[in-house]
Structure formats: C-alpha cells, structure tokens
Design a protein around this motif. Structure first.
Motif, PDB file in Angstrom:
ATOM      1  N   TYR A  22      32.628   7.783  13.871  1.00  0.00           N
ATOM      2  CA  TYR A  22      31.266   7.308  14.085  1.00  0.00           C
ATOM      3  C   TYR A  22      30.351   8.001  13.097  1.00  0.00           C
ATOM      4  O   TYR A  22      30.686   9.027  12.516  1.00  0.00           O
ATOM      5  N   MET A  23      29.176   7.422  12.913  1.00  0.00           N
ATOM      6  CA  MET A  23      28.216   7.980  11.987  1.00  0.00           C
ATOM      7  C   MET A  23      26.851   8.031  12.664  1.00  0.00           C
ATOM      8  O   MET A  23      26.464   7.085  13.347  1.00  0.00           O
ATOM      9  N   GLU A  24      26.143   9.122  12.485  1.00  0.00           N
ATOM     10  CA  GLU A  24      24.809   9.255  13.068  1.00  0.00           C
ATOM     11  C   GLU A  24      23.820   8.465  12.232  1.00  0.00           C
ATOM     12  O   GLU A  24      23.882   8.481  11.010  1.00  0.00           O
ATOM     13  N   ASP A  25      22.924   7.759  12.900  1.00  0.00           N
ATOM     14  CA  ASP A  25      21.886   6.998  12.213  1.00  0.00           C
ATOM     15  C   ASP A  25      20.591   7.804  12.284  1.00  0.00           C
ATOM     16  O   ASP A  25      20.021   7.982  13.349  1.00  0.00           O
ATOM     17  N   VAL A  26      20.161   8.301  11.146  1.00  0.00           N
ATOM     18  CA  VAL A  26      18.941   9.102  11.088  1.00  0.00           C
ATOM     19  C   VAL A  26      17.877   8.248  10.409  1.00  0.00           C
ATOM     20  O   VAL A  26      18.005   7.916   9.235  1.00  0.00           O
ATOM     21  N   PRO A  27      16.829   7.866  11.163  1.00  0.00           N
ATOM     22  CA  PRO A  27      15.777   7.048  10.534  1.00  0.00           C
ATOM     23  C   PRO A  27      15.001   7.873   9.508  1.00  0.00           C
ATOM     24  O   PRO A  27      14.650   9.021   9.751  1.00  0.00           O
ATOM     25  N   THR A  28      14.771   7.266   8.364  1.00  0.00           N
ATOM     26  CA  THR A  28      13.996   7.915   7.313  1.00  0.00           C
ATOM     27  C   THR A  28      12.950   6.940   6.807  1.00  0.00           C
ATOM     28  O   THR A  28      13.084   5.729   6.963  1.00  0.00           O
ATOM     29  N   MET A  29      11.919   7.490   6.199  1.00  0.00           N
ATOM     30  CA  MET A  29      10.872   6.637   5.641  1.00  0.00           C
ATOM     31  C   MET A  29      11.346   6.047   4.322  1.00  0.00           C
ATOM     32  O   MET A  29      11.991   6.728   3.530  1.00  0.00           O
ATOM     33  N   VAL A  30      11.022   4.780   4.121  1.00  0.00           N
ATOM     34  CA  VAL A  30      11.346   4.119   2.866  1.00  0.00           C
ATOM     35  C   VAL A  30      10.025   3.764   2.191  1.00  0.00           C
ATOM     36  O   VAL A  30       9.199   3.060   2.758  1.00  0.00           O
ATOM     37  N   LEU A  31       9.832   4.284   0.998  1.00  0.00           N
ATOM     38  CA  LEU A  31       8.593   4.016   0.275  1.00  0.00           C
ATOM     39  C   LEU A  31       8.792   2.824  -0.645  1.00  0.00           C
ATOM     40  O   LEU A  31       9.832   2.676  -1.271  1.00  0.00           O
ATOM     41  N   CYS A  32       7.816   1.969  -0.702  1.00  0.00           N
ATOM     42  CA  CYS A  32       7.891   0.799  -1.574  1.00  0.00           C
ATOM     43  C   CYS A  32       6.628   0.748  -2.437  1.00  0.00           C
ATOM     44  O   CYS A  32       5.674   1.477  -2.209  1.00  0.00           O
ATOM     45  N   LYS A  33       6.658  -0.141  -3.421  1.00  0.00           N
ATOM     46  CA  LYS A  33       5.501  -0.292  -4.300  1.00  0.00           C
ATOM     47  C   LYS A  33       4.308  -0.801  -3.504  1.00  0.00           C
ATOM     48  O   LYS A  33       4.449  -1.693  -2.679  1.00  0.00           O
ATOM     49  N   PRO A  34       3.129  -0.254  -3.748  1.00  0.00           N
ATOM     50  CA  PRO A  34       1.952  -0.777  -3.055  1.00  0.00           C
ATOM     51  C   PRO A  34       1.611  -2.172  -3.565  1.00  0.00           C
ATOM     52  O   PRO A  34       1.765  -2.470  -4.740  1.00  0.00           O
ATOM     53  N   LYS A  35       1.193  -3.009  -2.659  1.00  0.00           N
ATOM     54  CA  LYS A  35       0.820  -4.372  -3.020  1.00  0.00           C
ATOM     55  C   LYS A  35      -0.708  -4.435  -3.046  1.00  0.00           C
ATOM     56  O   LYS A  35      -1.359  -4.169  -2.049  1.00  0.00           O
ATOM     57  N   LEU A  36      -1.244  -4.781  -4.196  1.00  0.00           N
ATOM     58  CA  LEU A  36      -2.691  -4.877  -4.335  1.00  0.00           C
ATOM     59  C   LEU A  36      -3.147  -6.277  -3.959  1.00  0.00           C
ATOM     60  O   LEU A  36      -2.627  -7.263  -4.472  1.00  0.00           O
ATOM     61  N   LEU A  37      -4.088  -6.338  -3.057  1.00  0.00           N
ATOM     62  CA  LEU A  37      -4.631  -7.623  -2.632  1.00  0.00           C
ATOM     63  C   LEU A  37      -5.991  -7.825  -3.288  1.00  0.00           C
ATOM     64  O   LEU A  37      -6.776  -6.887  -3.428  1.00  0.00           O
ATOM     65  N   PRO A  38      -6.291  -9.050  -3.694  1.00  0.00           N
ATOM     66  CA  PRO A  38      -7.607  -9.290  -4.297  1.00  0.00           C
ATOM     67  C   PRO A  38      -8.694  -9.146  -3.243  1.00  0.00           C
ATOM     68  O   PRO A  38      -8.493  -9.425  -2.064  1.00  0.00           O
ATOM     69  N   LEU A  39      -9.861  -8.677  -3.687  1.00  0.00           N
ATOM     70  CA  LEU A  39     -10.979  -8.534  -2.759  1.00  0.00           C
ATOM     71  C   LEU A  39     -11.493  -9.886  -2.296  1.00  0.00           C
ATOM     72  O   LEU A  39     -11.939 -10.037  -1.171  1.00  0.00           O
ATOM     73  N   LYS A  40     -11.417 -10.872  -3.193  1.00  0.00           N
ATOM     74  CA  LYS A  40     -11.842 -12.227  -2.844  1.00  0.00           C
ATOM     75  C   LYS A  40     -10.719 -13.175  -3.214  1.00  0.00           C
ATOM     76  O   LYS A  40     -10.094 -13.042  -4.255  1.00  0.00           O
ATOM     77  N   SER A  41     -10.499 -14.143  -2.362  1.00  0.00           N
ATOM     78  CA  SER A  41      -9.467 -15.127  -2.664  1.00  0.00           C
ATOM     79  C   SER A  41     -10.002 -16.119  -3.702  1.00  0.00           C
ATOM     80  O   SER A  41     -11.204 -16.248  -3.920  1.00  0.00           O
ATOM     81  N   VAL A  42      -9.094 -16.813  -4.334  1.00  0.00           N
ATOM     82  CA  VAL A  42      -9.476 -17.794  -5.355  1.00  0.00           C
ATOM     83  C   VAL A  42     -10.326 -18.890  -4.727  1.00  0.00           C
ATOM     84  O   VAL A  42     -11.324 -19.333  -5.303  1.00  0.00           O
ATOM     85  N   THR A  43      -9.953 -19.311  -3.525  1.00  0.00           N
ATOM     86  CA  THR A  43     -10.700 -20.371  -2.844  1.00  0.00           C
ATOM     87  C   THR A  43     -12.127 -19.913  -2.549  1.00  0.00           C
ATOM     88  O   THR A  43     -13.078 -20.679  -2.740  1.00  0.00           O
TER      89      THR A  43
END
Length: 76
Positions: A22-43
């Motif tokens: 058996y293997m112990e499952d140790v939860p760890t944090m996974v870091l990903c690239k930040p996603k930049l959202l536009p302040l205003k949508s195109v519409t």
C-alpha cells in the motif's frame, strides 16, 4: 556544473506484515500559472463604445436644433 536537486521525491510502497503493498496518499499543494482575466469583457467594451457614440449623436442633434431655433426667431 552543480547538481540540481529534484523537486519530486521518490515514494516507495510500504510492505505490511500481511504481504500486501500500500502507499500513503499525502495531499500537497499544486501550483499552476496564474490566469489573468480582463477587467472589462469585449462585449462590455463594445456596449460602452456604442453608448458613447449614441451620446455624441444626441449632442450633435441638440446643437443643430439650437442653431435652427434662433434662425427661425430672427425671421419673425
């Protein structure tokens, strides 16, 4: 060249007294690239542009009406 330390650590399965693995499952944090959202949508930008154009058209019409009103009063 200096040796680069690996971020990943080796996980070996542990053997229980029953012979099952058996293997112990140790939860760890996974870091990903930040996603930049536009302040205003195109519409929203399109709607604001249309609104500004409409306001400019109304201002031009009002100026044209003001210019026509004094001309008609002068003729009287």
């Amino acid at each position: 060249m200096p040796e680069v330390k690996s971020i990943l650590r080796e996980v070996l399965p542990k053997q229980a007294s029953t012979g099952q693995l058996y293997m112990e499952d140790v939860p760890t944090m996974v870091l990903c690239k930040p996603k930049l959202l536009p302040l205003k949508s195109v519409t929203l930008e399109k709607l604001e542009k249309m609104q500004m154009e409409a306001q400019e058209a109304v201002k031009q019409q009002e100026l044209a009406m003001k210019e026509q009103v004094p001309r008609t009063h002068k003729a009287l």
